[in-house]
Design a protein around this motif. Structure first.
Motif, PDB file in Angstrom:
ATOM      1  N   GLU A 149      42.201  39.281  31.093  1.00  0.00           N
ATOM      2  CA  GLU A 149      43.166  38.808  30.699  1.00  0.00           C
ATOM      3  C   GLU A 149      43.774  38.602  29.154  1.00  0.00           C
TER       4      GLU A 149
ATOM      5  N   ARG B 295      47.206  37.841  27.129  1.00  0.00           N
ATOM      6  CA  ARG B 295      48.463  37.927  26.464  1.00  0.00           C
ATOM      7  C   ARG B 295      49.435  38.846  25.022  1.00  0.00           C
TER       8      ARG B 295
ATOM      9  N   PHE C 103      49.038  39.373  37.240  1.00  0.00           N
ATOM     10  CA  PHE C 103      49.464  38.747  36.426  1.00  0.00           C
ATOM     11  C   PHE C 103      48.742  37.449  36.691  1.00  0.00           C
TER      12      PHE C 103
ATOM     13  N   TRP D 186      52.654  33.914  31.399  1.00  0.00           N
ATOM     14  CA  TRP D 186      51.487  34.333  32.183  1.00  0.00           C
ATOM     15  C   TRP D 186      50.555  35.335  31.276  1.00  0.00           C
TER      16      TRP D 186
ATOM     17  N   HIS E 233      48.264  39.186  31.776  1.00  0.00           N
ATOM     18  CA  HIS E 233      48.248  39.796  32.710  1.00  0.00           C
ATOM     19  C   HIS E 233      46.673  40.734  32.320  1.00  0.00           C
TER      20      HIS E 233
END
Length: 250
Positions: free
Chosen positions: A158, A160, A185, A222, A224
């Motif tokens: 994860e 950004r 997301f 968010w 991803h």
């Protein structure tokens, strides 16, 4: 955080039919110019939205062309190795669980996870794909990060894409070739044990030949990821096209 500059080799000794790709690209551009500069085959877009998330998804290439482009990239792209295949996270150096390469306009660099990467010169196939994305979206890009996943064990955690040198007005364009993979997301306020909001993750399957546009403000709110999928045995190449602002403080 201390930063390192990776000067990866951009030379691939393997022979590849670059001339053919270049000619195809030139013929495509000429045809579009003759038709008024518009993309001759508009793609049907699927809008993906949630709170603070704005994405567009479409199939950009046919299965046949996607197969051809994947094969060309396998011959052209030179991936980082050794110390160049590591990142720094929370003060520790880790091996990247996939192969990576960076290409773009001359002199461009991109800094993430404590490492500054120099852009290798565009290959003919990367230029061809970049121009196809530009014709479809109307956006221009000067840099691409290439990730190769050998199978479902290779993954991406994860994160950004919110680095300061990225143009905030330009979407990140993600082209997928090869094995379809889940792409998830997760809202920044709904991550981990300290999450204080109940916001459902958004899960997509990125198909062979697909294009995903991550528009602003998606990367503000968010995270991803591309999680492990043990049942997948085939490789995947992902290209994330970006626009880097020259002289922007990192």
């Amino acid at each position: 955080m201390e930063k390192f500059v990776n000067k990866s080799s951009c030379i691939n000794d393997a022979k590849s039919p670059r001339k053919k790709i270049k000619l195809e690209s030139d013929e495509r551009i000429k045809k579009e110019e003759d038709e008024g500069g518009e993309f001759s085959h508009p793609v049907p877009w699927q809008k993906i939205e949630a709170e603070g998330l704005d994405c567009d998804y479409a199939l950009l290439f046919s299965k046949e062309e996607a197969h051809h482009l994947f094969k060309q990239l396998e011959e052209e792209v030179v991936y980082s190795t050794g110390e160049e295949a590591k990142v720094q996270l929370f003060g520790k150096v880790h091996n990247i669980p996939r192969k990576q390469a960076t290409y773009g306009d001359a002199g461009l660099t991109y800094t993430y996870s404590g490492v500054t990467r120099l852009a290798c010169p565009w290959t003919p196939t990367l230029e061809y794909i970049r121009d196809a994305v530009t014709k479809t979206t109307g956006q221009t890009f000067n840099f691409v990060l290439v990730n190769r996943y050998k199978d479902g064990q290779d993954h991406m955690g994860e994160h950004r894409d919110d680095e300061k040198e990225l143009d905030p007005l330009c979407p990140i364009a993600s082209v997928s070739l090869g094995a379809p993979r889940d792409f998830i997301f997760r809202h920044r306020d709904a991550r981990g044990k300290q999450s204080h909001r109940q916001i459902k993750p958004v899960k997509l399957e990125l198909a062979h030949g697909s294009l995903l546009l991550m528009n602003s403000p998606t990367n503000t709110f968010w995270y991803h990821s591309l999680p492990v999928r043990k049942k997948i045995s085939l490789p995947r190449i992902n290209l994330t096209f970006r626009r880097i602002l020259l002289g922007r403080k990192k």
